[in-house]
Design a protein around this motif. Sequence first.
Motif, PDB file in Angstrom:
ATOM      1  N   TRP A 299      33.779  35.884  49.045  1.00  0.00           N
ATOM      2  CA  TRP A 299      34.249  36.891  49.493  1.00  0.00           C
ATOM      3  C   TRP A 299      35.645  37.102  48.257  1.00  0.00           C
ATOM      4  O   TRP A 299      35.585  38.417  47.374  1.00  0.00           O
ATOM      5  N   GLU A 300      36.425  35.997  48.336  1.00  0.00           N
ATOM      6  CA  GLU A 300      37.254  35.978  47.775  1.00  0.00           C
ATOM      7  C   GLU A 300      37.294  36.197  46.140  1.00  0.00           C
ATOM      8  O   GLU A 300      37.880  37.088  45.090  1.00  0.00           O
ATOM      9  N   TYR A 301      35.752  35.647  45.183  1.00  0.00           N
ATOM     10  CA  TYR A 301      36.070  36.033  43.752  1.00  0.00           C
ATOM     11  C   TYR A 301      35.512  37.238  43.719  1.00  0.00           C
ATOM     12  O   TYR A 301      35.173  38.380  42.611  1.00  0.00           O
ATOM     13  N   GLY A 302      34.137  38.053  44.677  1.00  0.00           N
ATOM     14  CA  GLY A 302      34.281  39.206  44.968  1.00  0.00           C
ATOM     15  C   GLY A 302      34.830  40.713  45.117  1.00  0.00           C
ATOM     16  O   GLY A 302      34.839  41.490  43.919  1.00  0.00           O
ATOM     17  N   ASN A 303      35.985  40.586  45.371  1.00  0.00           N
ATOM     18  CA  ASN A 303      36.924  40.796  46.275  1.00  0.00           C
ATOM     19  C   ASN A 303      38.050  41.415  44.879  1.00  0.00           C
ATOM     20  O   ASN A 303      38.603  41.819  44.648  1.00  0.00           O
ATOM     21  N   GLN A 304      38.601  39.843  44.436  1.00  0.00           N
ATOM     22  CA  GLN A 304      38.779  39.617  42.991  1.00  0.00           C
ATOM     23  C   GLN A 304      38.276  40.686  41.672  1.00  0.00           C
ATOM     24  O   GLN A 304      39.165  41.242  40.782  1.00  0.00           O
ATOM     25  N   ALA A 305      37.018  40.442  42.259  1.00  0.00           N
ATOM     26  CA  ALA A 305      36.158  40.712  40.456  1.00  0.00           C
ATOM     27  C   ALA A 305      36.368  42.955  40.477  1.00  0.00           C
ATOM     28  O   ALA A 305      36.293  43.086  39.431  1.00  0.00           O
ATOM     29  N   ALA A 306      36.159  43.283  41.830  1.00  0.00           N
ATOM     30  CA  ALA A 306      36.750  44.802  42.122  1.00  0.00           C
ATOM     31  C   ALA A 306      38.145  45.366  41.778  1.00  0.00           C
ATOM     32  O   ALA A 306      38.241  46.322  41.123  1.00  0.00           O
TER      33      ALA A 306
END
Length: 377
Positions: A299-306
């Motif tokens: 989730w951290e990686y996805g949230n950071q990508a956004a």
Amino acid sequence: MNKATFEKLKNFRRTLHQYPELSGEEKETASRVLEFFKEIHADEVLENLGGNGLAFVFEGKEQGPTTLYRCELDGLPIREDNNIKYKSTIPGKAHLCGHDGHMAIVAGLGLYLKENRPKKGRVILLFQPAEETGQGAGMVVKDNKFQKILPDFAFALHNLPGYEKNQIIIKKGAFAAASNGMIIKLKGKNAHASHPEAGNSPAEAMSKIIVALQKLPDAMKKFTMITVIHAKLGEVAFGTTPGDATVMATIRAYENETRELLVHYAEKLCEQIAKEYMLEISFEYVEEFAATHNHQEAWEYGNQAAKNLNLKTKHIRIPFRWSEDFGHFSIHTKTLLFGLGSGKSQPQLHENNYDFPDEIIPTGVNMFQQIIEQLHH
């Protein structure tokens, strides 16, 4: 994304849209994907993965994690009702869930990886069969070929009508429900319609089961749902008292364990009613979807990508009631499934006038690119 790349992905998506194939039948779709990837030169190509699945492997020069990016090959057995040039050419079959768009996004990721190989670790692009029936992900995971490429992380997206285009919908923990289809068979005894007392009709028991099943979730502490989707009593023969009946229902919960508990209670309830009417009873289960669970780290990686892309992000609190077979990957690895808004006025998924909006393809590609940048460079 430059205009030429976007046009290429748009045309690829529209070609896929014209030739939909159902779960387990995706041979032509897989061939089209293989053809598209010929110029990309992946380090390894795995074919016939869990059926008609394909995986394209890109190796980095340094040690690092293995990450998987998944899309789906299959369409739906629904007639398309759209006035578009690239409408489905196969009667009664159509890409009305957006899997054609998801494939275009992962194909776009392939074009990116052609020019930007991972520096470390390994990236896998998976085109998965049979998502709509809930069987494909499980078959891929069980395939011996998959053991060679076991991922540390698996990422996927699903377009979501009802949300602004290009908005990211994300949540930690449970994201989409676990579900399965329950088939209940009742067996009594046929008789002449003029002498029903000589037989044992399951009509009353069937009616009680239909009502009782849908009320059962009221007694559960956590969110659960039972929807009776079909019922059949005997045959159309006016001279006959029916001797058998079938009730079909979909069972849902946000966690796998809660769903199993609900199944247990549903069986007990049906058995009790069958016993009361001296009927034989049996159960079958189909289309089993595991709960999709978003791991904190993924989730951290996805949230950071956004964040990196300055995209509008909606952090939802309640999981979606629909199911996605990406949940089978959640059992084995750290997963993230996020939503990509496909328009507030967009027809809902599985409606016969739905069509994936091409303009959200670049956002999907960019999200996955940003995740790759974080993990492999």
